[in-house]
Design a protein around this motif. Structure first.
Motif, PDB file in Angstrom:
ATOM      1  N   HIS A  73       8.590   0.781  -7.100  1.00  0.00           N
ATOM      2  CA  HIS A  73       8.407   1.716  -6.010  1.00  0.00           C
ATOM      3  C   HIS A  73       7.657   2.945  -6.478  1.00  0.00           C
ATOM      4  CE1 HIS A  73      11.511   0.261  -2.924  1.00  0.00           C
ATOM      5  NE2 HIS A  73      11.210  -0.736  -3.720  1.00  0.00           N
ATOM      6  N   ILE A  74       6.831   3.456  -5.613  1.00  0.00           N
ATOM      7  CA  ILE A  74       6.073   4.660  -5.946  1.00  0.00           C
ATOM      8  C   ILE A  74       7.009   5.842  -6.191  1.00  0.00           C
ATOM      9  CG2 ILE A  74       5.709   5.419  -3.561  1.00  0.00           C
ATOM     10  CD1 ILE A  74       3.024   5.550  -6.259  1.00  0.00           C
ATOM     11  N   GLU A  75       8.196   5.831  -5.546  1.00  0.00           N
ATOM     12  CA  GLU A  75       9.126   6.942  -5.715  1.00  0.00           C
ATOM     13  C   GLU A  75       9.615   7.058  -7.149  1.00  0.00           C
ATOM     14  OE1 GLU A  75       9.799   4.522  -3.391  1.00  0.00           O
ATOM     15  OE2 GLU A  75       9.600   5.503  -1.476  1.00  0.00           O
ATOM     16  N   LEU A  89       4.179   5.832   6.961  1.00  0.00           N
ATOM     17  CA  LEU A  89       3.806   6.020   5.570  1.00  0.00           C
ATOM     18  C   LEU A  89       3.483   4.663   4.935  1.00  0.00           C
ATOM     19  CD1 LEU A  89       6.503   8.609   4.421  1.00  0.00           C
ATOM     20  CD2 LEU A  89       4.208   9.046   5.276  1.00  0.00           C
ATOM     21  N   ARG A  90       2.614   4.676   3.943  1.00  0.00           N
ATOM     22  CA  ARG A  90       2.248   3.476   3.174  1.00  0.00           C
ATOM     23  C   ARG A  90       1.684   2.354   4.049  1.00  0.00           C
ATOM     24  NH1 ARG A  90       7.356   4.715   1.738  1.00  0.00           N
ATOM     25  NH2 ARG A  90       7.552   5.988  -0.101  1.00  0.00           N
ATOM     26  N   THR A  91       1.018   2.723   5.139  1.00  0.00           N
ATOM     27  CA  THR A  91       0.435   1.739   6.052  1.00  0.00           C
ATOM     28  C   THR A  91      -1.016   2.120   6.326  1.00  0.00           C
ATOM     29  OG1 THR A  91       2.604   1.441   7.083  1.00  0.00           O
ATOM     30  CG2 THR A  91       0.707   0.612   8.289  1.00  0.00           C
ATOM     31  N   THR A 151      -8.295  -2.136   0.998  1.00  0.00           N
ATOM     32  CA  THR A 151      -7.179  -1.434   1.599  1.00  0.00           C
ATOM     33  C   THR A 151      -7.607  -0.001   1.819  1.00  0.00           C
ATOM     34  OG1 THR A 151      -5.602  -2.830   0.399  1.00  0.00           O
ATOM     35  CG2 THR A 151      -4.742  -0.779   1.344  1.00  0.00           C
ATOM     36  N   MET A 173      -4.195   5.735   3.083  1.00  0.00           N
ATOM     37  CA  MET A 173      -2.908   5.784   3.775  1.00  0.00           C
ATOM     38  C   MET A 173      -2.131   6.991   3.280  1.00  0.00           C
ATOM     39  SD  MET A 173      -1.000   2.616   1.864  1.00  0.00           S
ATOM     40  CE  MET A 173      -2.370   1.741   1.139  1.00  0.00           C
ATOM     41  N   VAL A 202       0.871   8.537   1.490  1.00  0.00           N
ATOM     42  CA  VAL A 202       1.838   8.125   0.480  1.00  0.00           C
ATOM     43  C   VAL A 202       2.493   9.386  -0.082  1.00  0.00           C
ATOM     44  CG1 VAL A 202       2.191   6.905  -1.704  1.00  0.00           C
ATOM     45  CG2 VAL A 202       0.459   6.104  -0.106  1.00  0.00           C
TER      46      VAL A 202
END
Length: 166
Positions: A1-3, A131-133, A159, A162, A164
């Motif tokens: 996960h980016i978190e 988010l993240r879309t 892609t 977006m 983030v």
């Protein structure tokens, strides 16, 4: 996960009040295919699709304040208002022969909550967009088979930008 890029522990939980997210979806498609040429036929296909999805009880994440070690809990809950996703998808395939085929596709879409949602550690961060879309994305594929039992492929994806957090 980016978190987890901040090297802190992230825990995900469901709210005890969480209810099922449901949706109503609509789409329309147009497909055109044809074979051109008699001596060296080329097969061509084009697809155009439009879509719309209305989401009831969409999921959102509420982030807790970090504890003394910086760890946080994301609680999945339902947004107070709905959300929707709509857009268009275009795809084409061109087959010059069994040995040479090109495919290309692109989607442009919007994904929005009816009411802006807070995200991240700062409660003033609010956004209607998911988010993240990404709003745009696509692909291409080129397949080449020069001899029996040998298939070469070149593929790529696009892609778009977006939102983030972090």
């Amino acid at each position: 996960h980016i978190e987890t890029s901040g090297l802190r522990r992230i825990t995900h939980e469901n709210s005890p009040d969480l209810v099922q997210e449901t949706s109503d979806s609509y789409n329309a498609s147009f497909i055109y295919d044809n074979i051109f040429g008699a001596d060296n036929p080329v097969q061509f296909e084009f697809i155009a699709e439009g879509f719309y999805t209305d989401l009831d009880n969409p999921f959102v994440n509420e982030m807790s304040d970090p504890d003394e070690d910086g760890n946080v809990v994301f609680t999945r809950q339902n947004a107070e208002s709905g959300a929707y996703v709509y857009g268009v998808n275009l795809e084409t395939t061109i087959a010059f022969s069994r040995n040479l085929i090109f495919q290309l596709g692109f989607t442009q879409q919007k994904s929005k909550y009816v009411d802006a949602q807070a995200w991240g550690e700062d409660e003033s961060n609010v956004e209607k967009s998911f988010l993240r879309t990404p709003e745009s994305y696509g692909f291409f594929t080129a397949k080449f088979s020069p001899i029996n039992n040998l298939n070469l492929a070149l593929t790529g994806t696009y892609t778009g930008s977006m939102l983030v957090p972090h």
